[in-house]
Scaffold this motif. Structure first.
Motif, PDB file in Angstrom:
ATOM      1  N   UNK A  29       0.797  -1.221   0.000  1.00  0.00           N
ATOM      2  CA  UNK A  29       0.000   0.000   0.000  1.00  0.00           C
ATOM      3  C   UNK A  29       0.829   1.270   0.000  1.00  0.00           C
ATOM      4  N   UNK A  30       2.175   1.174   0.016  1.00  0.00           N
ATOM      5  CA  UNK A  30       3.033   2.349  -0.018  1.00  0.00           C
ATOM      6  C   UNK A  30       3.139   2.805  -1.470  1.00  0.00           C
ATOM      7  N   UNK A  31       2.449   3.873  -1.819  1.00  0.00           N
ATOM      8  CA  UNK A  31       2.439   4.358  -3.191  1.00  0.00           C
ATOM      9  C   UNK A  31       3.474   5.464  -3.330  1.00  0.00           C
ATOM     10  N   UNK A  32       4.230   5.409  -4.432  1.00  0.00           N
ATOM     11  CA  UNK A  32       5.288   6.375  -4.667  1.00  0.00           C
ATOM     12  C   UNK A  32       5.083   7.049  -6.015  1.00  0.00           C
ATOM     13  N   UNK A  33       5.415   8.310  -6.059  1.00  0.00           N
ATOM     14  CA  UNK A  33       5.398   9.091  -7.278  1.00  0.00           C
ATOM     15  C   UNK A  33       6.805   9.028  -7.864  1.00  0.00           C
ATOM     16  N   UNK A  34       6.914   8.619  -9.134  1.00  0.00           N
ATOM     17  CA  UNK A  34       8.209   8.532  -9.804  1.00  0.00           C
ATOM     18  C   UNK A  34       8.359   9.710 -10.748  1.00  0.00           C
ATOM     19  N   UNK A  35       9.569  10.285 -10.809  1.00  0.00           N
ATOM     20  CA  UNK A  35       9.785  11.460 -11.648  1.00  0.00           C
ATOM     21  C   UNK A  35      11.209  11.496 -12.176  1.00  0.00           C
ATOM     22  N   UNK A  36      11.400  12.328 -13.185  1.00  0.00           N
ATOM     23  CA  UNK A  36      12.715  12.546 -13.786  1.00  0.00           C
ATOM     24  C   UNK A  36      12.980  14.051 -13.790  1.00  0.00           C
ATOM     25  N   UNK A  37      14.163  14.450 -13.382  1.00  0.00           N
ATOM     26  CA  UNK A  37      14.555  15.859 -13.374  1.00  0.00           C
ATOM     27  C   UNK A  37      15.873  15.999 -14.125  1.00  0.00           C
ATOM     28  N   UNK A  38      16.032  17.130 -14.789  1.00  0.00           N
ATOM     29  CA  UNK A  38      17.260  17.356 -15.552  1.00  0.00           C
ATOM     30  C   UNK A  38      17.638  18.835 -15.521  1.00  0.00           C
ATOM     31  N   UNK A  39      18.894  19.103 -15.767  1.00  0.00           N
ATOM     32  CA  UNK A  39      19.375  20.477 -15.789  1.00  0.00           C
ATOM     33  C   UNK A  39      20.893  20.513 -15.835  1.00  0.00           C
ATOM     34  N   UNK A  40      21.449  21.653 -15.450  1.00  0.00           N
ATOM     35  CA  UNK A  40      22.889  21.844 -15.488  1.00  0.00           C
ATOM     36  C   UNK A  40      23.407  22.197 -14.097  1.00  0.00           C
ATOM     37  N   UNK A  41      24.723  22.126 -13.940  1.00  0.00           N
ATOM     38  CA  UNK A  41      25.334  22.547 -12.688  1.00  0.00           C
ATOM     39  C   UNK A  41      26.747  23.035 -12.935  1.00  0.00           C
ATOM     40  N   UNK A  42      27.211  23.877 -12.023  1.00  0.00           N
ATOM     41  CA  UNK A  42      28.613  24.302 -12.020  1.00  0.00           C
ATOM     42  C   UNK A  42      29.245  23.733 -10.762  1.00  0.00           C
ATOM     43  N   UNK A  43      30.549  23.512 -10.806  1.00  0.00           N
ATOM     44  CA  UNK A  43      31.247  22.907  -9.679  1.00  0.00           C
ATOM     45  C   UNK A  43      32.548  23.643  -9.410  1.00  0.00           C
ATOM     46  N   UNK A  44      32.838  23.818  -8.122  1.00  0.00           N
ATOM     47  CA  UNK A  44      34.115  24.350  -7.668  1.00  0.00           C
ATOM     48  C   UNK A  44      34.737  23.301  -6.771  1.00  0.00           C
ATOM     49  N   UNK A  45      36.002  22.940  -7.070  1.00  0.00           N
ATOM     50  CA  UNK A  45      36.724  21.950  -6.272  1.00  0.00           C
ATOM     51  C   UNK A  45      37.933  22.626  -5.636  1.00  0.00           C
TER      52      UNK A  45
END
Length: 165
Positions: A29-45
């Motif tokens: 009975x545990x119902x879950x909503x499934x989704x897909x997300x996309x986009x860009x990112x910048x990173x500093x190391x």
């Protein structure tokens, strides 16, 4: 050279992908909503410590900061441990990243766990959302992330699920 090797490791890690996780259900009975997300990112190391030598491998610790745009509008901080060998293209890393922001209209945070290796022209990367790390409207989130680089720009895809209200 060490900085170049670290950049190569992160570049390789960003170009890898993993298959999305299957449907989840923790109880009848545990119902879950499934989704897909996309986009860009910048990173500093930023190196947190000077690399240490262990045989043929340089061990390092790096602080990460990211800014996400697209379906995920967020910032993150994290830490990466890496091992870069003397063999060109052979390395590994693990990282933990705390992401805070808005994912497709839902505000909260979650933690992503990275594990990647590369050698002999093969690369493997796994990025999963740490179970029970979600907060706010992202409480109960589970899923996987993939990252890639195209023409010098970083992109992400997140396949996730959340408990239905």
């Amino acid at each position: 050279m060490k900085s170049h090797s670290l950049s190569g490791l992160m570049l390789a890690a960003c170009c890898l992908s993993v298959a999305p996780a299957g449907a989840t259900s923790s109880a009848e009975g545990d119902h879950r909503m499934h989704a897909h997300a996309t986009g860009s990112f910048s990173i500093t190391m930023t190196p947190a410590t000077a690399p240490q030598r262990a045989g043929r491998t340089s061990l390092g610790r790096v602080l990460l900061e990211k800014v996400y745009a697209g379906d995920l509008v967020a910032t993150s901080t994290g830490q990466m441990l890496n091992g870069v060998t003397d063999t060109q293209g052979a390395a590994g890393y693990v990282a933990m990243e705390a992401i805070t922001g808005v994912l497709q209209g839902k505000e909260g945070s979650f933690v992503a766990q990275h594990a990647g290796t590369m050698a002999d022209g093969r690369q493997e990367l796994s990025i999963v959302i740490v179970p029970h790390s979600g907060t706010g409207q992202l409480t109960g989130i589970s899923g996987t992330l993939t990252i890639r680089i195209e023409n010098g720009q970083h992109f992400y895809d997140i396949d996730y699920s959340l408990p239905e209200p």
